[in-house]
Design an enzyme around this catalytic site. Structure first.
Site, PDB file in Angstrom:
ATOM      1  N   LEU A 153      44.289  45.044  69.583  1.00  0.00           N
ATOM      2  CA  LEU A 153      45.550  45.370  70.264  1.00  0.00           C
ATOM      3  C   LEU A 153      45.804  44.440  71.457  1.00  0.00           C
ATOM      4  O   LEU A 153      46.917  43.905  71.583  1.00  0.00           O
ATOM      5  CB  LEU A 153      45.575  46.840  70.690  1.00  0.00           C
ATOM      6  N   THR A 184      39.004  52.861  69.212  1.00  0.00           N
ATOM      7  CA  THR A 184      37.723  52.372  68.714  1.00  0.00           C
ATOM      8  C   THR A 184      37.404  51.022  69.371  1.00  0.00           C
ATOM      9  O   THR A 184      38.311  50.336  69.844  1.00  0.00           O
ATOM     10  CB  THR A 184      37.730  52.274  67.180  1.00  0.00           C
ATOM     11  N   THR A 219      36.383  47.630  68.772  1.00  0.00           N
ATOM     12  CA  THR A 219      37.024  46.338  68.492  1.00  0.00           C
ATOM     13  C   THR A 219      38.539  46.442  68.585  1.00  0.00           C
ATOM     14  O   THR A 219      39.202  45.534  69.096  1.00  0.00           O
ATOM     15  CB  THR A 219      36.603  45.812  67.105  1.00  0.00           C
ATOM     16  N   CYS A 220      39.078  47.546  68.145  1.00  0.00           N
ATOM     17  CA  CYS A 220      40.528  47.740  68.182  1.00  0.00           C
ATOM     18  C   CYS A 220      41.041  47.724  69.623  1.00  0.00           C
ATOM     19  O   CYS A 220      42.084  47.127  69.915  1.00  0.00           O
ATOM     20  CB  CYS A 220      40.896  49.066  67.512  1.00  0.00           C
ATOM     21  N   SER A 221      40.301  48.359  70.515  1.00  0.00           N
ATOM     22  CA  SER A 221      40.726  48.466  71.919  1.00  0.00           C
ATOM     23  C   SER A 221      40.383  47.231  72.740  1.00  0.00           C
ATOM     24  O   SER A 221      41.124  46.873  73.656  1.00  0.00           O
ATOM     25  CB  SER A 221      40.071  49.687  72.573  1.00  0.00           C
TER      26      SER A 221
END
Length: 161
Positions: free
Chosen positions: A54, A46, A48-50
């Site tokens: 992370l 997703t 923001t996660c990527s």
């Protein structure tokens, strides 16, 4: 009820992809006798996660370890194969960030940190958070408000060590 600082991490079984296939990882064993920087994302791959979450922990891993963190781990309500593919796509090595799958969301529900993302076609997911866990006990906990990315970042967690 949401987990709080001072609470013990609930017993649950997560999964980690290995070259031999998915391997069960119990929270009792994983957190025992060490300090872990754990962060959770609503979903692998997703935006923001990527783009931020992370990579932030990957970039700050050595600084976290320099402040006493033994392991950095990411958990998401995804399967072990997705978590492995996401880590690989981000250049995350096995010794950088431990990618843990909470495929059925059991751990996330036990923490009281589930998120209803059905409105986005994603089902039940995890809220975005970070925490420091010392020998199985929550020492710091940072849960984001909906749609935000501030307190769960690696940079913020570093200020709490």
């Amino acid at each position: 009820m949401t987990i709080q600082i001072g609470d013990r991490i609930p017993s649950a079984t997560l999964s980690q992809a290995t070259s031999e296939g998915p391997k069960p990882v119990t929270t009792d064993d994983f957190f025992k006798g060490r300090t872990v920087a754990l962060f959770a994302v609503p979903g692998a791959f997703t935006p923001t996660c990527s783009a931020r979450h992370l990579p932030g922990f990957t970039d700050k891993r050595e600084e976290l370890k320099g402040k006493g963190v033994d392991a950095v781990a990411c958990v998401s309500v995804n399967d072990a194969f997705v978590m492995r593919a996401w880590g690989d796509s981000q250049g995350v090595g096995d010794d950088d960030v431990v990618m843990l799958a909470d495929g059925n969301g059991d751990f996330t529900r036990a923490l009281g940190l589930s998120l209803d993302a059905k409105g986005f076609g994603m089902g039940e997911r995890s809220q975005r958070y970070s925490m420091i866990v010392r020998d199985g006990v929550v020492d710091q906990l940072n849960v984001e408000q909906g749609g935000e990315f501030r307190v769960s970042s690696a940079e913020h967690l570093l200020t709490q060590l």
